[in-house]
Motif scaffolding. Structure first.
Motif, PDB file in Angstrom:
ATOM      1  N   GLY A  58       0.749  -1.461   0.102  1.00  0.00           N
ATOM      2  CA  GLY A  58       0.169  -0.371  -0.229  1.00  0.00           C
ATOM      3  C   GLY A  58       0.614   1.383   0.669  1.00  0.00           C
ATOM      4  O   GLY A  58       0.422   2.234  -0.320  1.00  0.00           O
ATOM      5  N   TYR A  59       2.045   1.588   0.139  1.00  0.00           N
ATOM      6  CA  TYR A  59       2.836   2.012   0.696  1.00  0.00           C
ATOM      7  C   TYR A  59       3.523   2.922  -0.806  1.00  0.00           C
ATOM      8  O   TYR A  59       4.765   3.884  -0.900  1.00  0.00           O
ATOM      9  N   TRP A 182       2.969   5.480  11.828  1.00  0.00           N
ATOM     10  CA  TRP A 182       2.307   5.740  13.169  1.00  0.00           C
ATOM     11  C   TRP A 182       2.439   7.751  12.841  1.00  0.00           C
ATOM     12  O   TRP A 182       1.771   7.967  13.613  1.00  0.00           O
ATOM     13  N   PHE A 183       3.501   8.159  12.463  1.00  0.00           N
ATOM     14  CA  PHE A 183       3.747   9.483  12.870  1.00  0.00           C
ATOM     15  C   PHE A 183       2.553  10.205  12.266  1.00  0.00           C
ATOM     16  O   PHE A 183       2.179  11.259  12.187  1.00  0.00           O
ATOM     17  N   ASP A 219      10.471   1.571   5.561  1.00  0.00           N
ATOM     18  CA  ASP A 219      10.715   0.585   6.406  1.00  0.00           C
ATOM     19  C   ASP A 219      10.863   1.704   7.420  1.00  0.00           C
ATOM     20  O   ASP A 219      10.100   0.992   8.417  1.00  0.00           O
ATOM     21  N   VAL A 220      11.215   2.161   7.244  1.00  0.00           N
ATOM     22  CA  VAL A 220      11.862   4.078   8.718  1.00  0.00           C
ATOM     23  C   VAL A 220      10.711   5.089   8.650  1.00  0.00           C
ATOM     24  O   VAL A 220       9.766   4.624  10.002  1.00  0.00           O
ATOM     25  N   VAL A 221      10.512   5.305   7.360  1.00  0.00           N
ATOM     26  CA  VAL A 221       9.262   6.458   7.895  1.00  0.00           C
ATOM     27  C   VAL A 221       7.700   5.142   7.981  1.00  0.00           C
ATOM     28  O   VAL A 221       6.999   5.905   8.646  1.00  0.00           O
ATOM     29  N   THR A 222       7.527   4.381   8.506  1.00  0.00           N
ATOM     30  CA  THR A 222       6.438   3.943   8.288  1.00  0.00           C
ATOM     31  C   THR A 222       6.792   2.448   9.813  1.00  0.00           C
ATOM     32  O   THR A 222       5.553   2.163  10.122  1.00  0.00           O
ATOM     33  N   ALA A 223       7.775   3.131  10.606  1.00  0.00           N
ATOM     34  CA  ALA A 223       8.237   2.556  11.993  1.00  0.00           C
ATOM     35  C   ALA A 223       7.651   3.343  12.853  1.00  0.00           C
ATOM     36  O   ALA A 223       7.667   3.946  12.448  1.00  0.00           O
TER      37      ALA A 223
END
Length: 270
Positions: A58-59, A182-183, A219-223
């Motif tokens: 989805g990303y 999350w952010f 992987d970083v920005v969706t953590a």
């Protein structure tokens, strides 16, 4: 005094080297145990089990139809001079089906001569079912004539965060559902509301455009718990709004997926 300091530093260094070598020696002289290689909280390889993981199509843009997933299998006891097959069992309850939702590109399950690890390579295939609900694949390492499964569980965390993690089971989930990371999700992150003053409302299409333009590591920005630095937030939002304004000025405005709503950033980016 300077000479004494140098001697003390040298002695300390030798002690550290000796202790590291001792730890390495103890690890490699352990029984031949097979396990899924873990990760620590910073993303470095370590011995904390990582028994679950996930990936979302989805990303990523719609034109990307597949992706690779790597899973490392590690053995204790040190390398040997022969190939050593290991045994792995795929749960029949898994909803991620081989040949339909993924292809296994690793032809044999074997720790090669002179090696202590093998890498399972999965080619994930983007299927319509992934838009409805997440699909999962569960696998388990089993003992055989070459390897034991002595390292099974490890307690990670303390108090309410205390969890039992598994070295020999791995549960992997794949979907094509782009929820807000999350952010950017006010239901999960109390600070998201203020961030939306810059980013505006979340949409999968906006996320994909920004990820491509700013070369985001998905992987970083969706953590979980990831928060962009304030300067990055401002730069992303203003640069993205400039891009949207330019596209509109050229007569090719960017709309959300409904084809009606004009994409825009938050009020602070206008």
């Amino acid at each position: 005094m300077n000479n004494l300091k140098k001697i003390l530093v040298a002695v300390t260094l030798l002690i550290c080297i000796a202790s590291c070598k001792q730890a390495e020696l103890e690890y490699y002289t352990a029984n031949n145990t097979i396990l899924f290689e873990g990760m620590d909280q910073t993303g470095n390889k370590g011995y904390v089990p990582q028994d679950t993981n996930s990936f979302s199509f989805g990303y990523v843009p719609d034109n990307i139809k597949d992706s690779l997933y790597f899973l490392s299998v590690l053995t204790t006891g040190g390398p040997q001079s022969i190939d050593r097959p290991y045994k792995i069992e795929f749960s029949k309850n898994s909803t991620l089906k081989e040949g339909i939702d993924y292809e296994l590109l690793t032809p044999k399950f074997v720790i090669r001569s002179g090696e202590v690890r093998d890498v399972l390579i999965f080619k994930l295939l983007r299927t319509p079912e992934m838009r409805i609900a997440p699909l999962f694949l569960e696998m388990k390492l089993l003992s055989n004539e070459n390897f034991e499964t002595e390292m099974v569980n490890q307690i990670v965390g303390t108090g309410v965060n205390k969890k039992k993690k598994n070295f020999t089971i791995h549960h992997f989930t794949v979907d094509d559902i782009a929820g807000a990371p999350w952010f950017w999700d006010p239901k999960k992150n109390p600070s998201a509301t203020s961030l939306m003053g810059y980013l505006g409302d979340f949409s999968a299409k906006k996320f994909q455009i920004m990820a491509s333009r700013f070369d985001w590591d998905i992987d970083v920005v969706t953590a979980e718990k990831y928060m962009p630095a304030a300067n990055l937030l401002v730069a992303w939002s203003k640069s993205m709004q400039v891009y949207l304004n330019e596209m509109e000025a050229m007569g090719t405005p960017v709309y959300e997926v409904d084809g009606i709503t004009l994409m825009k950033m938050g009020k602070y980016a206008q």
